[in-house]
Write an enzyme that holds these catalytic residues in place. Structure first.
Site, PDB file in Angstrom:
ATOM      1  N   ARG A 379       0.799  -1.256  -0.059  1.00  0.00           N
ATOM      2  CA  ARG A 379       0.017  -0.042   0.110  1.00  0.00           C
ATOM      3  C   ARG A 379       0.798   1.223  -0.170  1.00  0.00           C
ATOM      4  O   ARG A 379       1.935   1.589   0.707  1.00  0.00           O
ATOM      5  CB  ARG A 379      -0.977   0.149   1.183  1.00  0.00           C
ATOM      6  CG  ARG A 379      -2.099  -0.923   1.226  1.00  0.00           C
ATOM      7  CD  ARG A 379      -3.162  -0.947   2.369  1.00  0.00           C
ATOM      8  NE  ARG A 379      -4.110  -1.947   1.977  1.00  0.00           N
ATOM      9  CZ  ARG A 379      -4.813  -2.729   2.889  1.00  0.00           C
ATOM     10  NH1 ARG A 379      -4.290  -2.385   3.871  1.00  0.00           N
ATOM     11  NH2 ARG A 379      -5.728  -3.674   2.217  1.00  0.00           N
ATOM     12  N   ARG A 539      -9.438  -2.517   9.305  1.00  0.00           N
ATOM     13  CA  ARG A 539      -9.657  -1.989  10.784  1.00  0.00           C
ATOM     14  C   ARG A 539     -10.836  -1.449  11.009  1.00  0.00           C
ATOM     15  O   ARG A 539     -11.219  -0.594  10.446  1.00  0.00           O
ATOM     16  CB  ARG A 539      -8.519  -0.829  10.961  1.00  0.00           C
ATOM     17  CG  ARG A 539      -8.655   0.302  10.133  1.00  0.00           C
ATOM     18  CD  ARG A 539      -7.434   1.142  10.163  1.00  0.00           C
ATOM     19  NE  ARG A 539      -6.280   0.778   9.472  1.00  0.00           N
ATOM     20  CZ  ARG A 539      -5.617   1.353   8.890  1.00  0.00           C
ATOM     21  NH1 ARG A 539      -5.613   2.636   8.769  1.00  0.00           N
ATOM     22  NH2 ARG A 539      -4.555   0.773   8.345  1.00  0.00           N
TER      23      ARG A 539
HETATM   24  C1  MIC Z   1      -2.776  -2.296   6.813  1.00  0.00           C
HETATM   25  O1  MIC Z   1      -1.971  -3.169   6.196  1.00  0.00           O
HETATM   26  O2  MIC Z   1      -3.449  -1.334   6.602  1.00  0.00           O
HETATM   27  C2  MIC Z   1      -3.081  -3.140   8.120  1.00  0.00           C
HETATM   28  C3  MIC Z   1      -2.551  -2.283   9.409  1.00  0.00           C
HETATM   29  O3  MIC Z   1      -2.617  -4.435   8.280  1.00  0.00           O
HETATM   30  C4  MIC Z   1      -4.689  -3.311   8.556  1.00  0.00           C
HETATM   31  C5  MIC Z   1      -5.101  -3.846   9.931  1.00  0.00           C
HETATM   32  C6  MIC Z   1      -5.204  -2.750  10.794  1.00  0.00           C
HETATM   33  O4  MIC Z   1      -5.263  -1.474  10.719  1.00  0.00           O
HETATM   34  O5  MIC Z   1      -4.896  -3.112  12.010  1.00  0.00           O
HETATM   35  C7  MIC Z   1      -5.261  -4.186   7.499  1.00  0.00           C
HETATM   36  O6  MIC Z   1      -4.738  -4.557   6.488  1.00  0.00           O
HETATM   37  O7  MIC Z   1      -6.468  -4.798   7.762  1.00  0.00           O
END
Ligand code: MIC
Ligand code: SF4
Length: 644
Positions: A379, A539
């Protein structure tokens, strides 16, 4: 009629509903995983539902996101997670053991099973032939307690792979090519099944890289067959007994077929600020680079890390580059150390980071202002790295390592470096000592609750009438990183009132304060958005914290799957504009009312919003199943489950 792989696994796990694409079905979940940043709330909700022990075949609690430990909060959360796991029968993976998705693939993933994880990259397990799905923590808590997971029966696209990857071209380039083909939106309700003669040329970690970034396309899962390559991988992990074959029947049907010739794929990069803005490395060549980060759940297999180490062997990291290397699992780190590759990395000037999410979530290692950062993660949303104006590019470990040496974007095929051609190991270093497995004695463990740990926030029943106040109007492709920043704020994950102060922090820093004032004045807060609202992570805080701030509805042109489910789980109505042009008629500050709000949404009728400023009536669709409508009317899944 022959079945495809996805139909086979789905029908073997189907417990409610009929397998008709788009229709809601309830499936049994065999395995769950949580990570610490979403896990504390998931276990608090598990406890709040009054559940006594887990009912899955296996549930694992990983600690990989919040490992920076500035202040007491992270360590308190770790202790809560360790003790709650012991009490309820969950395997606990200690901090330092690695990133959930990679470790799960190495040690627990099983072909033909279902895995639900409170992290959007759970689909990594598709590399080993699992239907692995990301979801909010509350859905995972329900599944741990033996409840079904509800999702739309998917449309299945076959990605037919032919040919073979050329030297220096990788699985990362394949998935970036897929992102170019499918983009980051418009794929809700789809699962990808990889097939064709090219599949057997890809190792399990390569397949996992491809499945991992299906999350960026918004597909529910990406699944590979389980074949001899899978068997060898599992044998190398000492788990051959867990292997079984999985393949599509002759004549299996698909909703769409995408053909991809692996031999024609070139080194690629996703450019700022979306994984969907894909270019060939040859188009970026020569651009100066400030930072390189190798690791994350997308690219930190043994081969990824060994290849980077081979590229760096006997060479130095360019003077203007800061190189961070974070092997995704302790297993890989231990193997690098035994092979001497760790020494090669250190000699080159690489900075060795913990086997954790770290840089990927902007927890540390943020680039300099305006810095160009090449990362092997998945990302590159604006500000996610922790530096608001950083320019983050997503690339393969090969491209990343070449840039670390040359200080600029370099096509590795032309860098004059001999191709390392690292082979998959026939046997991996297996050391499970960083897992704490449940035992009957551990059931009496007292759960530790530090001062950082709050209660899961409660919601009221859905109000009869909507007295809406538009708090914010945002555009297309708003990610959960926009809604609920992680990085430096991550440590407040277990403390909702505190974390809620940062909702939309990088979009409009006044949002939280205004929303609380509006809530106190008796209004129901509304968010208005464009297309693909809620891209990215699982999340649930991106729904839970707005709920705490009094948000009752999000009206958008379209939603991403996990976030729409999370909104509903927290009693926030996901409303889709019947006529997308209505979006442009709404401004922040508008009052949106609906006299039969609860009845309309709860009965599945169109929801008519009246805009007090313009006098216009805006028709919205709240396309929910009867089960979902009952959840919404109750004010969320926790209320619905506990009968509150
Ligand atoms: C992410 O890559 O954005 C995360 C952090 O792993 C999230 C989970 C989170 O926000 O704790 C995800 O991918 O779901
Ligand atoms: Fe961790 Fe990054 Fe993977 Fe999310 S995407 S699980 S933050 S490594």
């Amino acid at each position: 009629m022959g079945q495809n792989i996805i139909e086979k696994i789905m029908s073997a796990h189907l417990r409610e509903g009929e397998y008709v694409p788009g229709k809601e079905v309830g499936i049994r979940i065999d395995q769950t995983l949580t990570q610490d940043a979403t896990g504390t709330m998931a276990y608090l909700q598990f406890e709040a539902m009054g559940l006594k022990e887990i009912k899955t075949d296996l549930s694992v609690s990983y600690v990989d996101h919040n490992t920076v430990q500035v202040g007491f909060e992270n360590a308190d959360d770790h202790k809560y997670l360790a003790t709650v796991a012991a009490k309820y029968g969950v395997v606990y993976s200690r901090p330092g053991n690695g990133i959930c998705h990679q470790v799960h693939l190495e040690r627990f993933g099983k072909p033909g099973t279902t895995l639900l994880g409170s992290d959007s990259h759970t689909p990594t397990g598709g590399g080993i032939g699992q239907i692995a799905i990301g979801a909010g923590g509350l859905d995972v808590a329900v599944a741990m307690g033996g409840g079904l997971f509800y999702t739309a029966a998917p449309k299945v696209y076959l990605v037919k792979l032919t040919g073979e990857l050329q030297p220096w071209v990788t699985a990362k380039d394949v998935v970036l090519k897929m992102l170019e083909l499918l983009s980051t939106k418009g794929n809700v309700g789809v699962m990808l099944e990889y097939g064709g003669p090219g599949v057997k040329k890809l190792s399990v970690p390569q397949r996992a890289t491809i499945a991992n970034m299906g999350a960026e396309m918004g597909v529910t899962a990406s699944v590979f067959p389980s074949d001899n390559v899978t068997r060898k991988f599992m044998k190398a992990q000492g788990r051959e007994a867990d292997w079984s074959e999985l393949k599509a029947d002759r004549g299996a049907k698909y909703d769409r077929v995408i053909e991809l010739d692996l031999s024609a794929v070139e080194p690629m990069a996703a450019c700022p600020h979306s994984p969907g803005i894909v270019k060939k490395i040859s188009e970026l060549e020569g651009k100066a680079v400030d930072q390189v980060c190798i690791g994350s759940c997308t690219n930190s297999s043994y081969k990824d890390m060994m290849t980077a180490a081979e590229v760096l062997k006997g060479r130095k990291v360019h003077a203007s580059v800061s190189l961070g290397v974070a092997p995704g699992s302790r297993q890989v780190l231990q193997m690098l150390a035994r092979k001497g590759a760790l020494a090669n990395l250190l000699d080159s000037g690489a900075r060795i980071l913990e086997s954790a999410c770290g840089f990927c979530i902007g927890n540390h290692f943020s680039p300099k202002s305006g810095g160009v950062s090449l990362r092997t993660s998945n990302r590159n949303f604006e500000a996610r790295s922790g530096t608001a104006d950083a320019q983050v590019y997503l690339v393969s470990p090969e491209v990343a390592a070449a840039a670390a040496v040359t200080g600029k974007f370099t096509d590795p095929r032309k860098a004059g470096i001999p191709y390392p051609n690292v082979k998959e190991p026939a046997a991996c270093l297996v050391d499970d000592s960083m897992f704490i497995k449940p035992t009957p004695e551990l059931k009496s463990t007292e759960v530790f609750r530090g001062p950082n740990l709050g209660e899961p926030p409660k919601n009221d029943k859905m109000p009869e009438q909507l007295n809406g106040a538009v708090m914010i109007v945002v555009g297309d492709k708003i990610t959960t990183d926009h809604i609920m920043p992680a990085g430096a704020r991550l440590k407040y994950r277990s403390n909702v009132p505190k974390y809620a102060q940062y909702v939309f922090e990088n979009v409009d820093g006044t949002f939280a304060k205004r929303a609380l004032e509006s809530k106190a004045a008796g209004a129901h807060n509304v968010i208005v958005a464009g297309e693909s609202y809620g891209q990215g992570s699982s999340r649930e805080h991106a729904a839970m914290c707005p709920m705490y701030l009094g948000v009752k509805a999000v009206a958008a042109k379209s939603f991403e799957r996990i976030h729409a489910a999370n909104l509903l789980n927290f009693g926030i109505a996901p409303l889709t504009f019947k006529n997308p042009a209505d979006y442009a008629s709404i401004q922040a500050g508008d009052k949106l009312t609906c006299a039969d709000w609860r009845a309309a949404a709860a009965e599945g009728r169109p929801v008519m919003l009246k805009n007090g400023r313009t006098g216009a009536s805006i028709e919205c669709v709240c396309a929910l199943s009867a089960r979902q409508r009952a959840i919404l009317a109750a004010g969320g899944l926790l209320n619905h489950t506990t009968g509150k």
